[in-house]
Design an enzyme around this catalytic site. Structure first.
Site, PDB file in Angstrom:
ATOM      1  N   GLU A   1       0.878  -1.173   0.041  1.00 49.52           N
ATOM      2  CA  GLU A   1       0.071  -0.035   0.012  1.00 49.52           C
ATOM      3  C   GLU A   1       0.846   1.258  -0.151  1.00 49.52           C
ATOM      4  O   GLU A   1       1.955   1.164   0.319  1.00 49.52           O
ATOM      5  CB  GLU A   1      -0.875   0.011   1.148  1.00 49.52           C
ATOM      6  CG  GLU A   1      -1.978  -1.065   1.233  1.00 49.52           C
ATOM      7  CD  GLU A   1      -2.754  -1.176   0.531  1.00 49.52           C
ATOM      8  OE1 GLU A   1      -3.442  -0.361  -0.033  1.00 49.52           O
ATOM      9  OE2 GLU A   1      -2.826  -2.491  -0.263  1.00 49.52           O
TER      10      GLU A   1
ATOM     11  N   ASP B   1      -4.711  -4.010   6.680  1.00 51.63           N
ATOM     12  CA  ASP B   1      -5.156  -4.401   5.263  1.00 51.63           C
ATOM     13  C   ASP B   1      -5.904  -5.967   5.157  1.00 51.63           C
ATOM     14  O   ASP B   1      -6.928  -6.137   4.875  1.00 51.63           O
ATOM     15  CB  ASP B   1      -4.153  -4.445   3.983  1.00 51.63           C
ATOM     16  CG  ASP B   1      -4.545  -4.875   2.985  1.00 51.63           C
ATOM     17  OD1 ASP B   1      -5.199  -4.033   2.088  1.00 51.63           O
ATOM     18  OD2 ASP B   1      -4.194  -6.167   2.567  1.00 51.63           O
TER      19      ASP B   1
ATOM     20  N   LYS C   1     -10.145  -7.007   4.935  1.00 52.98           N
ATOM     21  CA  LYS C   1     -10.371  -7.966   3.990  1.00 52.98           C
ATOM     22  C   LYS C   1     -11.042  -9.229   4.760  1.00 52.98           C
ATOM     23  O   LYS C   1     -11.976  -9.598   4.468  1.00 52.98           O
ATOM     24  CB  LYS C   1      -9.311  -8.702   3.291  1.00 52.98           C
ATOM     25  CG  LYS C   1      -8.679  -7.547   2.394  1.00 52.98           C
ATOM     26  CD  LYS C   1      -7.230  -8.268   1.929  1.00 52.98           C
ATOM     27  CE  LYS C   1      -6.714  -7.219   0.885  1.00 52.98           C
ATOM     28  NZ  LYS C   1      -5.252  -7.510   0.571  1.00 52.98           N
TER      29      LYS C   1
ATOM     30  N   GLY D   1      -0.676  -6.671  -6.518  1.00 56.51           N
ATOM     31  CA  GLY D   1       0.019  -6.209  -7.813  1.00 56.51           C
ATOM     32  C   GLY D   1      -1.232  -5.880  -8.882  1.00 56.51           C
ATOM     33  O   GLY D   1      -2.160  -6.447  -9.142  1.00 56.51           O
TER      34      GLY D   1
HETATM   35  N1  HSE Z   1      -0.939  -4.330  -0.285  1.00 55.77           N
HETATM   36  C1  HSE Z   1      -1.906  -5.279  -0.588  1.00 55.77           C
HETATM   37  C2  HSE Z   1      -1.245  -6.394  -0.467  1.00 55.77           C
HETATM   38  C3  HSE Z   1      -2.668  -5.282  -2.004  1.00 55.77           C
HETATM   39  O1  HSE Z   1       0.129  -6.554  -0.534  1.00 55.77           O
HETATM   40  O2  HSE Z   1      -1.853  -7.590  -0.551  1.00 55.77           O
HETATM   41  C4  HSE Z   1      -3.674  -5.972  -2.288  1.00 55.77           C
HETATM   42  O3  HSE Z   1      -4.746  -5.637  -1.431  1.00 55.77           O
END
Ligand code: HSE
Length: 433
Positions: A191, A202, A206, A303
């Protein structure tokens, strides 16, 4: 031939740029699947110069909300990021006028997903967010549609590619945490603020989204207990290896007799488990359902291309006329889950500590564990390396059988107060299948 399906794209960074290239590269097949050509006809960004190949002909907006509210488009695609601010304002503007929208924004969906889904429902618009979780893995569709016949008991997964990349490289190459993070940033996985990745936030966004889809509960992102990977050392990775585990940052959502547990933390996973075998930037999600038993999906979790793959699939669905319910059930049918505080979590624990090197130290620790009915499964004391300077501390690693979080924390606090353990011990939860 039907009229083209017109896409308005907000954000032309890693995801937006990759989407533009993907739609061009896959144009013929996507046209066949959607029944019409899919074309990006409007974009928003800070400046026109940011727009790469495939976007030259698109109308330009420097305000995402203006694009969402006024552009002559059939779907609004949000690839800006951030829970609030322009992404949220633009999402509301699009859905308020009944415009379908696709987003890869997990922070926004975790924070405002129910409100946006309600807005989408009341305006007859689709809200699709496959790319928000698991990058290129179609886990949203799997939970929302594919597993509708199951009572899902548990969802656990590696949901952050940056963290998995860092832990994998530290383990395989013996590199420092900082060197691995820098490499992940260079590869475009992290990010903008990598604290969101390594701090576990993050993953928390999720798992909160997956919990709602899995259990039919209202998203409750504030209920997720979060620990990141900053404290994991090469010593922990080596001890895990010796004990038959790998350390992974997992997001876990579990329905228990007490309620719904939602947690994110570094976890010892037995090497035989599919999650332990998921290395590098790959993500993996294991789902336990009453009809299917266990299922694991593995794929690229971060990605541009992987994320664009999921965004393109959502666009294609909407172009075909598919307007499902964002969370698989009407928002009004989602129920409030009973929160289970982390202190009540039950499981095995790995503990690594620096113990005072004198007779009886380990006995004091074992006594504190015994007082709280904690049973030890393994204990490993390392001697200092031959030739290393003498130290008054020795590293001790122990594995407990199932106990509660409250019990293990209390026992360790007492052992530290007894003066036999230096500093705060490293505690890592063990996840057993
Ligand atoms: N920064 C996040 C990761 C990107 O490394 O999974 C996808 O959400």
């Amino acid at each position: 031939m039907a009229k083209p399906f017109r896409v308005g794209l907000a954000g032309v960074g890693t995801v937006g740029g990759a989407l533009a290239r993907l739609l061009q590269r896959r144009r013929e097949d996507l046209t066949a699947r959607a029944g019409r050509d899919i074309a990006i006809v409007a974009v928003s960004a800070l400046s026109r110069s940011e727009c790469g190949p495939g976007l030259e002909q698109a109308a330009f907006y420097n305000d995402a909300t203006a694009l969402a509210a006024t552009a002559d488009i059939d779907v609004f695609v949000e690839a800006i990021g951030g829970a609030d601010g322009p992404a949220y304002a633009a999402a509301r503007a699009a859905l308020s006028r009944g415009l379908p929208m696709v987003t890869s924004n997990k922070a926004m969906i975790a924070a405002h997903g129910l409100e946006l889904a309600a807005l989408a429902e009341s305006n007859g618009a689709a809200l699709a967010f496959e790319a928000a979780v698991g990058g290129g893995i179609p886990v949203i569709k799997t939970l929302r549609e594919g597993l509708a016949g199951n009572e899902v008991r548990r969802v656990s997964g590696i949901l952050n590619g940056t963290c998995n990349y860092i832990l994998s490289r530290m383990e395989s190459d013996g590199l420092s945490f900082d060197a691995c993070l820098a490499a992940a940033q260079k590869l475009g996985y992290a990010e903008a603020n990598p604290t969101f990745d390594i701090g576990g936030f993050d993953t928390a966004h999720k798992i909160a989204i997956l919990a709602s889809l899995a259990f039919g509960t209202r998203i409750d992102a504030d209920a997720v207990s979060i620990e990141g990977i900053e404290s994991i050392t090469l010593a922990d990775l080596a001890a895990a290896d010796e004990l038959g585990y790998r350390i992974k940052l997992l997001g876990v959502a579990e329905r228990t007799a007490k309620g719904v547990e939602q947690r994110v933390h570094p976890t010892m996973v037995a090497k035989s488990e599919p999650l332990a075998q998921t290395m590098g930037v790959l993500n993996a999600v294991s789902i336990d359902g009453d009809a299917i038993g266990a299922l694991t999906l593995v794929g690229p979790g971060a990605g541009g291309d992987a994320t664009a793959s999921a965004v393109a699939a959502d666009i294609c669905d909407i172009a075909r006329g598919h307007v499902g319910l964002a969370f698989g059930r009407p928002v009004a049918a989602l129920v409030e889950a009973e929160r289970v505080p982390m202190q009540r979590h039950e499981g095995g624990y790995y503990v690594r500590m620096s113990v005072v090197d004198r007779p009886g130290s380990v006995a004091v620790i074992a006594k504190r564990m015994g007082e709280r009915s904690i049973s030890l499964e393994a204990i490993m004391q390392k001697r200092s390396d031959v030739g290393a300077p003498a130290s008054e501390f020795v590293p001790v690693v122990l594995i407990t059988k199932a106990t509660t979080e409250a019990s293990i924390r209390e026992a360790l606090d007492l052992a530290v107060a007894d003066g036999v353990v230096r500093e705060k011990p490293q505690v890592i939860r063990i996840e057993r299948a």
